[in-house]
Design a protein around this motif. Structure first.
Motif, PDB file in Angstrom:
ATOM      1  N   PHE A  75       0.840  -1.207   0.000  1.00  0.00           N
ATOM      2  CA  PHE A  75       0.000   0.000   0.000  1.00  0.00           C
ATOM      3  C   PHE A  75       0.870   1.252   0.000  1.00  0.00           C
ATOM      4  O   PHE A  75       0.708   2.155  -0.843  1.00  0.00           O
ATOM      5  N   PHE A  76       1.802   1.339   0.930  1.00  0.00           N
ATOM      6  CA  PHE A  76       2.589   2.562   1.061  1.00  0.00           C
ATOM      7  C   PHE A  76       3.591   2.734  -0.069  1.00  0.00           C
ATOM      8  O   PHE A  76       3.907   3.870  -0.452  1.00  0.00           O
TER       9      PHE A  76
ATOM     10  N   ASP B  68      -9.912  -1.104   5.290  1.00  0.00           N
ATOM     11  CA  ASP B  68      -9.471  -2.420   4.850  1.00  0.00           C
ATOM     12  C   ASP B  68      -9.498  -2.513   3.326  1.00  0.00           C
ATOM     13  O   ASP B  68      -8.574  -3.054   2.708  1.00  0.00           O
ATOM     14  N   ASP B  69     -10.518  -1.966   2.702  1.00  0.00           N
ATOM     15  CA  ASP B  69     -10.609  -2.015   1.240  1.00  0.00           C
ATOM     16  C   ASP B  69      -9.543  -1.139   0.602  1.00  0.00           C
ATOM     17  O   ASP B  69      -8.957  -1.504  -0.435  1.00  0.00           O
ATOM     18  N   GLU B  70      -9.267   0.026   1.184  1.00  0.00           N
ATOM     19  CA  GLU B  70      -8.271   0.933   0.610  1.00  0.00           C
ATOM     20  C   GLU B  70      -6.856   0.357   0.676  1.00  0.00           C
ATOM     21  O   GLU B  70      -6.011   0.720  -0.146  1.00  0.00           O
ATOM     22  N   LEU B  71      -6.603  -0.510   1.641  1.00  0.00           N
ATOM     23  CA  LEU B  71      -5.284  -1.137   1.702  1.00  0.00           C
ATOM     24  C   LEU B  71      -4.956  -1.886   0.409  1.00  0.00           C
ATOM     25  O   LEU B  71      -3.805  -1.935  -0.020  1.00  0.00           O
TER      26      LEU B  71
ATOM     27  N   GLU C 150      -5.221   3.745  -4.624  1.00  0.00           N
ATOM     28  CA  GLU C 150      -5.697   4.899  -5.387  1.00  0.00           C
ATOM     29  C   GLU C 150      -6.960   5.489  -4.770  1.00  0.00           C
ATOM     30  O   GLU C 150      -7.189   6.702  -4.846  1.00  0.00           O
ATOM     31  N   GLN C 151      -7.776   4.653  -4.141  1.00  0.00           N
ATOM     32  CA  GLN C 151      -8.972   5.156  -3.453  1.00  0.00           C
ATOM     33  C   GLN C 151      -8.580   6.008  -2.254  1.00  0.00           C
ATOM     34  O   GLN C 151      -9.176   7.065  -2.011  1.00  0.00           O
ATOM     35  N   TRP C 152      -7.582   5.574  -1.507  1.00  0.00           N
ATOM     36  CA  TRP C 152      -7.109   6.346  -0.350  1.00  0.00           C
ATOM     37  C   TRP C 152      -6.530   7.669  -0.815  1.00  0.00           C
ATOM     38  O   TRP C 152      -6.795   8.720  -0.193  1.00  0.00           O
TER      39      TRP C 152
END
Length: 317
Positions: free
Chosen positions: A277-278, A303-306, A310-312
């Motif tokens: 993710f990062f 949890d989904d953004e992990l 791009e959503q985060w």
């Protein structure tokens, strides 16, 4: 190591609680060799230099300000056990307060033995520690710990250079100090989710939401630390990670069972998922953008953004 004294401490467990924590400490230390803590002057200088360099490089890479604890301790295994008994006691307090048993004496002995076994196992394996639960309690004496006998033992087992391995551990723990230093709210956030989950367990239920939030937050903690390690550590460490993973997957059946029971296998999953993710965020927007995760609780990824960074980024950056 005195197994007889360890067993005696457990079987003589007393008091009004469901765990005799004094007996836990005695039994865990009796079954755990303390290890040598005779540091050479070169080692003393090495630990201090590693921590100082790690603080400088992590600050540079993360572009966040943070302080380290006033105390940086190089410990033996018994010191680590003593330092962590109070934390285990506090985490388990809701279950102790709300639990019940027809045979309280028997339950106390079993619970005391279980906790002693866990602390002994961890005391023989923990390399370094930065404990956010101490921060949540407002403990002014929280410390950054290095368990020298374990670092030496594992370096020898992995056939890697001890000073290099020690430096890697120092950088890893300082990355955690950076996270909790940049996010004063984080320790309380984790503490609250843990308390809610344990409270529900004590009442015979299971708070899936609290444990999910806790797992997601810890995935962010471990993943961000991996990001900083990749960019701050002054050497390639893939060989260290690979050898350490092979060691964790090895060992006897009992050791593997204990690691699963303590959820240590999940930690590697958190590393990998959080790091992916990062890395995606940092590659797209830079490390400073990734560091925005610590500005406020609402910036933590879901949890989904992990799995969909791009959503985060659309929501936060």
């Amino acid at each position: 190591m005195d197994l007889y004294r360890s067993v005696r401490a457990v079987t003589n467990a007393s008091g009004t609680g469901f765990v005799d924590w004094a007996a836990v400490a005695e039994a865990a230390k009796a079954s755990t060799p303390p290890g040598d803590l005779t540091l050479t002057q070169e080692e003393r200088t090495g630990y201090a230099t590693d921590v100082r360099d790690a603080r400088r490089e992590v600050r540079r890479v993360a572009e966040v300000e943070f302080d380290l604890p006033d105390t940086v301790e190089v410990q033996n295994r018994h010191h680590w056990i003593d330092a962590n008994v109070a934390t285990f006691e506090r985490v388990m307090r809701p279950i102790e307060e709300k639990g019940g048993s027809f045979f309280p004496g028997v339950a106390r002995v079993v619970n005391t033995g279980t906790m002693a076994f866990m602390l002994s196992f961890l005391g023989k394996n923990v390399l370094g520690q930065y404990d956010p639960l101490l921060l949540a309690e407002g403990d002014p004496d929280h410390s950054l710990y290095f368990v020298r006998p374990n670092i030496q033992k594992v370096a020898a087992m992995l056939d890697v250079d001890y000073p290099r391995f020690r430096r890697w551990i120092a950088f890893h723990e300082v990355t955690h100090a950076a996270e909790f230093g940049a996010a004063p709210w984080l320790s309380g956030y984790l503490e609250q989710r843990m308390e809610e989950g344990v409270d529900t367990l004590a009442e015979g239920g299971f708070d899936r939401h609290s444990f999910q939030e806790l797992d997601t937050a810890m995935t962010a903690v471990e993943g961000y630390a991996e990001l900083l390690m990749d960019r701050a550590f002054d050497d390639d460490y893939e060989d260290l990670r690979r050898k350490l993973d092979e060691r964790r997957q090895g060992g006897g059946p009992l050791a593997r069972l204990v690691r699963r029971a303590l959820g240590l296998g999940l930690k590697r999953r958190q590393y990998e998922r959080g790091a992916a993710f990062f890395e995606a965020v940092a590659d797209a927007r830079g490390v400073a953008a990734a560091s925005k995760v610590w500005e406020r609780p609402e910036n933590l990824p879901t949890d989904d953004e992990l799995d969909h960074p791009e959503q985060w980024m659309r929501r936060v950056v």
